[in-house]
Write a protein that holds these residues in place. Structure first.
Motif, PDB file in Angstrom:
ATOM      1  N   ASP A  28      18.463 -15.692   4.635  1.00 18.43           N
ATOM      2  CA  ASP A  28      19.960 -15.769   4.815  1.00 18.43           C
ATOM      3  C   ASP A  28      20.843 -16.500   3.693  1.00 18.43           C
ATOM      4  O   ASP A  28      21.804 -16.108   3.360  1.00 18.43           O
ATOM      5  CB  ASP A  28      20.287 -16.130   6.241  1.00 18.43           C
ATOM      6  N   HIS A  29      20.116 -17.553   3.222  1.00 20.02           N
ATOM      7  CA  HIS A  29      20.751 -18.349   2.394  1.00 20.02           C
ATOM      8  C   HIS A  29      20.478 -17.854   0.907  1.00 20.02           C
ATOM      9  O   HIS A  29      20.871 -18.622  -0.204  1.00 20.02           O
ATOM     10  CB  HIS A  29      20.064 -19.728   2.434  1.00 20.02           C
ATOM     11  N   HIS A  44      15.045 -17.188  -8.145  1.00 20.69           N
ATOM     12  CA  HIS A  44      13.840 -17.112  -8.673  1.00 20.69           C
ATOM     13  C   HIS A  44      12.621 -16.475  -7.725  1.00 20.69           C
ATOM     14  O   HIS A  44      11.795 -15.690  -8.189  1.00 20.69           O
ATOM     15  CB  HIS A  44      13.234 -18.577  -9.332  1.00 20.69           C
ATOM     16  N   LEU A  45      12.859 -16.994  -6.628  1.00 19.94           N
ATOM     17  CA  LEU A  45      11.763 -16.439  -5.411  1.00 19.94           C
ATOM     18  C   LEU A  45      11.928 -14.838  -5.360  1.00 19.94           C
ATOM     19  O   LEU A  45      11.086 -14.388  -5.199  1.00 19.94           O
ATOM     20  CB  LEU A  45      11.915 -17.182  -4.081  1.00 19.94           C
ATOM     21  N   GLN A  46      13.190 -14.334  -5.179  1.00 20.98           N
ATOM     22  CA  GLN A  46      13.376 -12.939  -5.113  1.00 20.98           C
ATOM     23  C   GLN A  46      12.971 -12.146  -6.356  1.00 20.98           C
ATOM     24  O   GLN A  46      12.136 -11.269  -6.290  1.00 20.98           O
ATOM     25  CB  GLN A  46      14.746 -12.785  -5.101  1.00 20.98           C
ATOM     26  N   VAL A  47      13.006 -12.448  -7.676  1.00 23.36           N
ATOM     27  CA  VAL A  47      12.301 -12.149  -8.789  1.00 23.36           C
ATOM     28  C   VAL A  47      10.788 -12.163  -8.804  1.00 23.36           C
ATOM     29  O   VAL A  47      10.067 -11.076  -8.817  1.00 23.36           O
ATOM     30  CB  VAL A  47      12.764 -12.999 -10.188  1.00 23.36           C
ATOM     31  N   VAL A  48      10.219 -13.230  -8.050  1.00 27.21           N
ATOM     32  CA  VAL A  48       8.701 -13.238  -8.160  1.00 27.21           C
ATOM     33  C   VAL A  48       8.250 -12.228  -7.021  1.00 27.21           C
ATOM     34  O   VAL A  48       7.438 -11.474  -7.175  1.00 27.21           O
ATOM     35  CB  VAL A  48       8.311 -14.698  -7.911  1.00 27.21           C
TER      36      VAL A  48
END
Length: 261
Positions: A28-29, A44-48
């Motif tokens: 959610d965040h 960055h976590l979404q890109v990884v």
């Protein structure tokens, strides 16, 4: 988002619709990935996760370098300014009314013009002149340094310059003469010679000052005694002078002599 990330998300959606891949989970965040558009934020976590999902789906050309090419750090817009409270609004209104009241009073009741020093003290110039005349130096010692003091200072400065010139001259001479020696040996020789010259200069000057002091003390111990040897009386008609008194005959023709005791 960069164009590569947008294209990668679209490719991953097609593979997910075909059952060949799974879209990465989203918290959610984190920013939303439903409508990928160039310029939208992405963590960055979404890109990884996107890179890992594309790699599992068989799209090997999507590397992290390709996905992040042209990306920039996303700076979120500042939060909206909070609405001031009712107490703050009431305080500001009261302060504005008080300021307007003070300005109105200043316009209706202006302050008297400021007096100058000449208006406040008409006799100020005369008082200053009288003060300067009273505090004028009355003794010569208060007028400043005399020529004797300047001469003494000049003599001491010349003495110091003479010492420095002698030391530097000896140091330069020793440094040049020992040019075939090693650098540490030349350095120690130069420093030692300069120190010896400085000590010799100080010793010679100290001896000179000591001799001057002794001569001055010796002169002070000698007391000058003035004694009348013989008196003469001149005749009014131009005759020869006649001796009328004096001490014991010593054969000295001078009228006065100096005795040191």
């Amino acid at each position: 988002m960069t164009p590569s990330i947008v294209e990668g998300l679209q490719t991953l959606k097609r593979h997910a619709n075909q059952g060949l891949a799974v879209m990465p989970a989203q918290d959610d965040h984190e920013p939303s990935l439903k409508d990928p558009t160039v310029g939208n934020p992405i963590s960055h976590l979404q890109v990884v996760d996107l890179w890992s999902a594309l790699k599992v789906a068989g799209a090997g050309r999507w590397s992290l370098e390709v996905l992040l090419k042209g990306s920039k750090v996303y700076v979120p817009p500042p939060p909206p300014k909070a609405e001031p409270s009712d107490e703050y609004k009431a305080l500001m209104a009261r302060l504005r009314r008080e300021q307007e009241q003070r300005e109105y009073e200043c316009m209706t009741n202006p302050l008297p013009p400021t007096e100058t020093f000449a208006q406040r003290f008409p006799n100020g110039a005369n008082m200053a002149q009288a003060f300067a005349a009273v505090n004028r130096p009355s003794r010569e010692v208060d007028m400043g340094d005399d020529d004797v003091t300047y001469g003494d200072v000049h003599r001491q400065l010349m003495l110091i310059l003479n010492f420095v010139a002698s030391i530097l001259g000896v140091a330069a001479t020793l440094w040049i003469l020992a040019r075939w020696w090693s650098t540490p040996a030349r350095l120690f020789l130069t420093m030692g010679g300069s120190a010896l010259v400085g000590i010799a200069e100080v010793a010679v000057y100290s001896g000179y000052v000591w001799h001057l002091g002794m001569a001055k003390k010796k002169d002070q111990t000698l007391k000058e005694v003035k004694q009348i040897v013989q008196s003469w009386t001149l005749a009014p008609d131009g005759d020869e002078a006649v001796a009328v008194g004096g001490g014991a005959g010593t054969g000295d023709t001078t009228l006065r002599r100096r005795l040191n005791e």
